[in-house]
Design a protein around this motif. Sequence first.
Motif, mmCIF file in Angstrom:
data_model
loop_
_atom_site.group_PDB
_atom_site.id
_atom_site.type_symbol
_atom_site.label_atom_id
_atom_site.label_comp_id
_atom_site.label_asym_id
_atom_site.label_seq_id
_atom_site.Cartn_x
_atom_site.Cartn_y
_atom_site.Cartn_z
ATOM 1 N N GLN A 4 4.530 -4.955 -9.187
ATOM 2 C CA GLN A 4 4.235 -4.023 -10.282
ATOM 3 C C GLN A 4 2.952 -4.431 -11.017
ATOM 4 O O GLN A 4 2.158 -3.578 -11.415
ATOM 5 C CB GLN A 4 5.412 -3.962 -11.259
ATOM 6 N N ALA A 5 2.758 -5.729 -11.177
ATOM 7 C CA ALA A 5 1.527 -6.204 -11.815
ATOM 8 C C ALA A 5 0.307 -5.868 -10.952
ATOM 9 O O ALA A 5 -0.733 -5.436 -11.476
ATOM 10 C CB ALA A 5 1.609 -7.705 -12.062
ATOM 11 N N GLY A 8 -0.358 -2.138 -11.262
ATOM 12 C CA GLY A 8 -0.977 -1.839 -12.552
ATOM 13 C C GLY A 8 -2.449 -2.224 -12.586
ATOM 14 O O GLY A 8 -3.288 -1.487 -13.106
ATOM 15 N N LEU A 9 -2.769 -3.390 -12.014
ATOM 16 C CA LEU A 9 -4.163 -3.815 -11.974
ATOM 17 C C LEU A 9 -5.008 -2.902 -11.092
ATOM 18 O O LEU A 9 -6.151 -2.575 -11.428
ATOM 19 C CB LEU A 9 -4.263 -5.256 -11.485
ATOM 20 N N MET A 10 -4.442 -2.461 -9.971
ATOM 21 C CA MET A 10 -5.199 -1.567 -9.094
ATOM 22 C C MET A 10 -5.395 -0.191 -9.716
ATOM 23 O O MET A 10 -6.466 0.412 -9.575
ATOM 24 C CB MET A 10 -4.512 -1.444 -7.729
ATOM 25 N N ILE A 11 -4.386 0.308 -10.414
ATOM 26 C CA ILE A 11 -4.528 1.605 -11.086
ATOM 27 C C ILE A 11 -5.568 1.499 -12.195
ATOM 28 O O ILE A 11 -6.406 2.393 -12.370
ATOM 29 C CB ILE A 11 -3.165 2.097 -11.610
ATOM 30 N N SER A 63 -6.050 -10.917 -5.035
ATOM 31 C CA SER A 63 -5.847 -12.362 -4.960
ATOM 32 C C SER A 63 -4.430 -12.752 -5.361
ATOM 33 O O SER A 63 -3.832 -13.666 -4.760
ATOM 34 C CB SER A 63 -6.852 -13.079 -5.854
ATOM 35 N N LEU A 64 -3.873 -12.073 -6.364
ATOM 36 C CA LEU A 64 -2.499 -12.344 -6.774
ATOM 37 C C LEU A 64 -1.517 -12.026 -5.648
ATOM 38 O O LEU A 64 -0.607 -12.815 -5.354
ATOM 39 C CB LEU A 64 -2.156 -11.531 -8.024
ATOM 40 N N TYR A 65 -1.735 -10.893 -5.005
ATOM 41 C CA TYR A 65 -0.855 -10.502 -3.901
ATOM 42 C C TYR A 65 -1.012 -11.456 -2.709
ATOM 43 O O TYR A 65 -0.026 -11.864 -2.091
ATOM 44 C CB TYR A 65 -1.157 -9.061 -3.477
#
Length: 155
Positions: A4-5, A8-11, A63-65
């Motif tokens: 979800q994070a 949200g960052l991509m949106i 990077s988080l993913y």
Amino acid sequence: GYIQACRGLMISAVCLGFFGAIFGLVGMKCTKVGGSDQTKARIACLAGLIFILSGLCSMTSCSLYANRITSEFFDPSFVAQKYELGAALFIGWAGASLCIIGGSIFCFSIAENSTSPRRGYAYNGATSVMSSRTKVHNSVPEKTPPKHFDKNAYV
């Protein structure tokens, strides 16, 4: 939760990129909207900052993913399905890098604009070049065109 994070960052990166493109179009020198050159330069710099922020959001999301994927992949106690890094992550990193590079170019456009005023260049005209065909054509004495035009005049 981390998915979800990342979403949200991509949106937010897509929305920032949209607004950066709008500000970039207004801040270009070739558009009539935006006012003087000084104002356009500031709008272009704002567009660059928005593009850099968009690229950072996208880079953080990818990077988080990828961090989560690699940590689960190399964890021996993780028994669920393991994923690998795919083409979408590499495309995301490349797109984020291009956004950051493009944004920095937009930001440096204000420095170029403020240091030197725009100069006009005078057009001197094209220089005449005599080709070999022109020389041969001009060396033959000109014939006077026929006074009456019949079918033999065109051959």
